[in-house]
Scaffold this motif. Structure first.
Motif, PDB file in Angstrom:
ATOM      1  N   LEU A 113       0.830  -1.203   0.000  1.00 56.05           N
ATOM      2  CA  LEU A 113       0.000   0.000   0.000  1.00 56.05           C
ATOM      3  C   LEU A 113       0.865   1.253   0.000  1.00 56.05           C
ATOM      4  N   ARG A 114       1.954   1.228   0.742  1.00 56.79           N
ATOM      5  CA  ARG A 114       2.858   2.383   0.752  1.00 56.79           C
ATOM      6  C   ARG A 114       3.448   2.608  -0.642  1.00 56.79           C
ATOM      7  N   CYS A 115       3.759   1.531  -1.326  1.00 55.83           N
ATOM      8  CA  CYS A 115       4.275   1.630  -2.691  1.00 55.83           C
ATOM      9  C   CYS A 115       3.280   2.361  -3.586  1.00 55.83           C
ATOM     10  N   ILE A 116       2.009   2.006  -3.467  1.00 60.60           N
ATOM     11  CA  ILE A 116       0.959   2.637  -4.274  1.00 60.60           C
ATOM     12  C   ILE A 116       0.779   4.101  -3.893  1.00 60.60           C
ATOM     13  N   LEU A 117       0.776   4.384  -2.595  1.00 60.68           N
ATOM     14  CA  LEU A 117       0.585   5.758  -2.135  1.00 60.68           C
ATOM     15  C   LEU A 117       1.707   6.671  -2.627  1.00 60.68           C
ATOM     16  N   PHE A 118       2.945   6.182  -2.576  1.00 63.59           N
ATOM     17  CA  PHE A 118       4.064   6.979  -3.087  1.00 63.59           C
ATOM     18  C   PHE A 118       3.925   7.210  -4.589  1.00 63.59           C
ATOM     19  N   ALA A 119       3.582   6.158  -5.320  1.00 67.36           N
ATOM     20  CA  ALA A 119       3.461   6.278  -6.774  1.00 67.36           C
ATOM     21  C   ALA A 119       2.323   7.220  -7.158  1.00 67.36           C
ATOM     22  N   ASN A 120       1.210   7.137  -6.438  1.00 66.21           N
ATOM     23  CA  ASN A 120       0.072   8.002  -6.750  1.00 66.21           C
ATOM     24  C   ASN A 120       0.356   9.456  -6.392  1.00 66.21           C
ATOM     25  N   ARG A 121       1.035   9.654  -5.266  1.00 67.25           N
ATOM     26  CA  ARG A 121       1.383  11.035  -4.915  1.00 67.25           C
ATOM     27  C   ARG A 121       2.385  11.604  -5.918  1.00 67.25           C
ATOM     28  N   ALA A 122       3.235  10.731  -6.461  1.00 68.49           N
ATOM     29  CA  ALA A 122       4.178  11.177  -7.493  1.00 68.49           C
ATOM     30  C   ALA A 122       3.432  11.723  -8.704  1.00 68.49           C
ATOM     31  N   LYS A 136      11.395  12.095  -5.967  1.00 64.86           N
ATOM     32  CA  LYS A 136      11.604  11.521  -4.631  1.00 64.86           C
ATOM     33  C   LYS A 136      10.564  10.448  -4.322  1.00 64.86           C
ATOM     34  N   ASP A 137       9.304  10.726  -4.642  1.00 67.51           N
ATOM     35  CA  ASP A 137       8.251   9.744  -4.376  1.00 67.51           C
ATOM     36  C   ASP A 137       8.405   8.508  -5.256  1.00 67.51           C
ATOM     37  N   CYS A 138       8.824   8.714  -6.491  1.00 71.11           N
ATOM     38  CA  CYS A 138       9.042   7.571  -7.387  1.00 71.11           C
ATOM     39  C   CYS A 138      10.161   6.681  -6.859  1.00 71.11           C
ATOM     40  N   VAL A 139      11.218   7.299  -6.378  1.00 70.31           N
ATOM     41  CA  VAL A 139      12.337   6.532  -5.820  1.00 70.31           C
ATOM     42  C   VAL A 139      11.873   5.713  -4.621  1.00 70.31           C
ATOM     43  N   ILE A 144      10.420  -0.039  -2.766  1.00 69.51           N
ATOM     44  CA  ILE A 144       9.547  -1.067  -2.200  1.00 69.51           C
ATOM     45  C   ILE A 144       9.263  -2.142  -3.241  1.00 69.51           C
ATOM     46  N   LYS A 145       8.847  -1.692  -4.422  1.00 71.51           N
ATOM     47  CA  LYS A 145       8.572  -2.619  -5.518  1.00 71.51           C
ATOM     48  C   LYS A 145       8.696  -1.869  -6.840  1.00 71.51           C
ATOM     49  N   PRO A 146       9.612  -2.270  -7.713  1.00 72.83           N
ATOM     50  CA  PRO A 146       9.759  -1.601  -9.008  1.00 72.83           C
ATOM     51  C   PRO A 146       8.514  -1.791  -9.872  1.00 72.83           C
ATOM     52  N   THR A 147       7.953  -0.687 -10.329  1.00 70.77           N
ATOM     53  CA  THR A 147       6.807  -0.734 -11.239  1.00 70.77           C
ATOM     54  C   THR A 147       7.056   0.224 -12.392  1.00 70.77           C
ATOM     55  N   VAL A 148       6.532  -0.121 -13.545  1.00 71.23           N
ATOM     56  CA  VAL A 148       6.689   0.742 -14.719  1.00 71.23           C
ATOM     57  C   VAL A 148       6.002   2.082 -14.481  1.00 71.23           C
ATOM     58  N   LYS A 149       4.854   2.042 -13.816  1.00 71.90           N
ATOM     59  CA  LYS A 149       4.087   3.261 -13.564  1.00 71.90           C
ATOM     60  C   LYS A 149       4.918   4.276 -12.773  1.00 71.90           C
ATOM     61  N   ALA A 150       5.559   3.819 -11.708  1.00 70.21           N
ATOM     62  CA  ALA A 150       6.366   4.726 -10.889  1.00 70.21           C
ATOM     63  C   ALA A 150       7.583   5.217 -11.667  1.00 70.21           C
ATOM     64  N   TYR A 151       8.245   4.301 -12.367  1.00 69.35           N
ATOM     65  CA  TYR A 151       9.406   4.710 -13.160  1.00 69.35           C
ATOM     66  C   TYR A 151       9.015   5.742 -14.212  1.00 69.35           C
ATOM     67  N   PHE A 152       7.887   5.525 -14.871  1.00 66.50           N
ATOM     68  CA  PHE A 152       7.478   6.430 -15.949  1.00 66.50           C
ATOM     69  C   PHE A 152       7.253   7.843 -15.422  1.00 66.50           C
ATOM     70  N   GLN A 176      13.494  -3.321 -17.360  1.00 69.65           N
ATOM     71  CA  GLN A 176      13.803  -4.600 -16.712  1.00 69.65           C
ATOM     72  C   GLN A 176      12.681  -5.096 -15.805  1.00 69.65           C
ATOM     73  N   VAL A 177      11.626  -4.298 -15.649  1.00 72.68           N
ATOM     74  CA  VAL A 177      10.493  -4.733 -14.825  1.00 72.68           C
ATOM     75  C   VAL A 177       9.842  -5.941 -15.504  1.00 72.68           C
ATOM     76  N   PRO A 178       9.681  -7.046 -14.792  1.00 69.57           N
ATOM     77  CA  PRO A 178       9.225  -8.299 -15.425  1.00 69.57           C
ATOM     78  C   PRO A 178       7.906  -8.204 -16.181  1.00 69.57           C
ATOM     79  N   ASP A 179       6.930  -7.466 -15.648  1.00 71.91           N
ATOM     80  CA  ASP A 179       5.604  -7.468 -16.270  1.00 71.91           C
ATOM     81  C   ASP A 179       5.372  -6.283 -17.202  1.00 71.91           C
ATOM     82  N   ILE A 180       6.437  -5.672 -17.706  1.00 74.10           N
ATOM     83  CA  ILE A 180       6.276  -4.539 -18.616  1.00 74.10           C
ATOM     84  C   ILE A 180       5.618  -5.007 -19.912  1.00 74.10           C
TER      85      ILE A 180
END
Length: 245
Positions: A113-122, A136-139, A144-152, A176-180
């Motif tokens: 959930l923290r991963c999602i909250l950081f990505a959404n706030r980003a 900073k939020d993306c990092v 926590i968990k590499p996601t394409v959404k956060a990286y993008f 390199q994210v597996p589910d890209i």
């Protein structure tokens, strides 16, 4: 219709609110009836404004009194998502940011959930053009968990700041994210090309600046360099020799 005793209950609540308002004059304004929860028709447009009203803050606490931090954070996430979805500009984005932040303030929340909250706030920070905060939020999210959404989102922010090398690094990690997906790969490649061209241009401009500086620093080339830069003629003027003959 009001049931017997309801008017007394409302009077009691109003009196308690007034008592709190007088005890915290710095947290209230000069319109107690408009600020009293009993008379409100709308909630404040930003979560932080709730804390400025003692009665509202107490009521907000009662809403979550029997919930776990995880459940509270999930509610803030859902409310933040709705605020972001319906936002039409700065005010709505600020509301969403405040809700995601409140979710992150909860202790004992699982990492997913923290991963999602950081990505959404980003995403909100990106909309607000707070590119540094977005990165900073993306990092924090990808830690926590590499996601394409956060990286993008981090990639777009770093490109906006012309941090080309950071963009290229994040692009490589995103790939390199597996589910890209193939569509996501295409989007990342486009951002990567923007960064590659930007970096190439910056390096060319830097090389030109260094070359010019070296030329200016050479005493025997200084005059020639200044003449060339100003576009002054370096040969005989046409017709001048015939007139002087």
């Amino acid at each position: 219709a009001m049931q017997p005793g309801e008017d007394e209950d409302e009077d009691y609540v109003f009196d308690k609110w007034m008592e709190q308002a007088r005890a915290h004059p710095d947290l209230t304004i000069d319109d107690p009836e408009r600020e009293c929860p009993l008379f409100m028709t709308d909630m404040p447009d930003h979560p932080a404004n709730i804390d400025k009203n003692p009665a509202l803050a107490a009521m907000q606490h009662l809403v979550h009194v029997d919930q776990t931090p995880q459940e509270i954070a999930e509610q803030f996430r859902d409310r933040g998502n709705e605020a972001l979805k319906t936002a039409t500009g700065f005010v709505g984005w600020r509301v969403a940011k405040g809700l995601y932040t409140d979710g992150l303030r909860q202790e004992g929340v699982d990492s997913g959930l923290r991963c999602i909250l950081f990505a959404n706030r980003a995403q909100v920070e990106l909309n607000l053009e707070n590119y540094g905060n977005c990165i900073k939020d993306c990092v924090q999210s990808v830690k926590i968990k590499p996601t394409v959404k956060a990286y993008f989102r981090g990639i777009k922010a770093s490109n906006a700041l012309r941090k080309w090398e950071m963009t290229l690094e994040m692009c490589e990690k995103a790939m390199q994210v597996p589910d890209i997906t193939a569509k996501e790969e295409l989007v990342i490649q486009k951002q990567k090309e923007v960064a590659r061209q930007g970096l190439q241009k910056d390096r060319q401009e830097e090389a030109e600046r260094k070359r010019e500086k070296q030329m200016k620093d050479l005493p025997f080339n200084k005059m020639q360099f200044n003449v060339k830069r100003r576009g002054l003629p370096t040969g005989p003027v046409e017709g001048k020799s015939e007139q002087m003959a």
